[in-house]
Each structure stands twice: as structure tokens, then as C-alpha cells.
Design a protein around this motif. Sequence first.
Motif, PDB file in Angstrom:
ATOM      1  N   ASP A  12       1.133  -0.944  -0.015  1.00 19.58           N
ATOM      2  CA  ASP A  12      -0.119   0.055  -0.289  1.00 19.58           C
ATOM      3  C   ASP A  12       0.456   1.097  -0.229  1.00 19.58           C
ATOM      4  N   LYS A  13       1.504   1.176   1.067  1.00 16.11           N
ATOM      5  CA  LYS A  13       2.721   2.294   0.813  1.00 16.11           C
ATOM      6  C   LYS A  13       3.378   2.163  -0.255  1.00 16.11           C
TER       7      LYS A  13
ATOM      8  N   GLU B  66       0.965   4.264  -3.144  1.00 16.10           N
ATOM      9  CA  GLU B  66       0.404   5.820  -2.341  1.00 16.10           C
ATOM     10  C   GLU B  66       1.713   5.992  -3.268  1.00 16.10           C
ATOM     11  N   LYS B  67       2.401   6.348  -3.431  1.00 14.20           N
ATOM     12  CA  LYS B  67       4.169   7.043  -3.464  1.00 14.20           C
ATOM     13  C   LYS B  67       3.458   6.945  -5.303  1.00 14.20           C
ATOM     14  N   CYS B  68       3.580   5.998  -5.665  1.00 12.74           N
ATOM     15  CA  CYS B  68       3.113   5.475  -7.210  1.00 12.74           C
ATOM     16  C   CYS B  68       2.212   6.587  -7.572  1.00 12.74           C
ATOM     17  N   PHE B  69       1.527   7.038  -7.303  1.00 13.34           N
ATOM     18  CA  PHE B  69       0.019   7.451  -7.565  1.00 13.34           C
ATOM     19  C   PHE B  69      -0.276   8.673  -6.917  1.00 13.34           C
ATOM     20  N   LYS B  70       0.607   9.671  -6.496  1.00 16.67           N
ATOM     21  CA  LYS B  70       1.212  11.097  -5.693  1.00 16.67           C
ATOM     22  C   LYS B  70       0.345  11.862  -6.690  1.00 16.67           C
TER      23      LYS B  70
END
Length: 71
Positions: free
Chosen positions: A63-64, A67-71
Motif C-alpha cells: 500500500d505504501k 501510494e508513492k506511485c500515484f501521488k
Amino acid sequence: MKSIVIYPENPKQFSVIEAFLEEMKISFKSQGEIKISEEQKKSILHGIKEAEGGKFISEEEADKIFEKCFK
């Protein structure tokens, strides 16, 4: 209501399971074979091998990264 997905390994298993469900008056939906490419099959088998070798991450770690990929 929960559902169950069953993967029979051969036509005999499929027909026995289908007959059982019909006899028990359990509603079900059958689908044709799922077609995947050789590349997809290799990728799946590679992932299984890695997981069996302990090369995987937790859902939280995934999940982390997601989240970084789609910020």
C-alpha cells in the motif's frame, strides 16, 4: 451472501461438482476456460516461485509503495 470459486482440474471433476450443485438446488454460474498468454503464465509462475522463496512484502508495504506511485 458469500460465494465460493472452485477450480476443477479436469472435466470429470467439473461434471461431478456441477451435478452436485444442481441436485442440491444451489445456484451457480459456470464460465469457460480462462485464457492467458505464455508471458502472463511465466509471470504468474515467477511470482509464485518468489513467494515460495520468501520474496514478498506485506499488504501494508505494498500500500505504501502504491501510494508513492500515484501521488
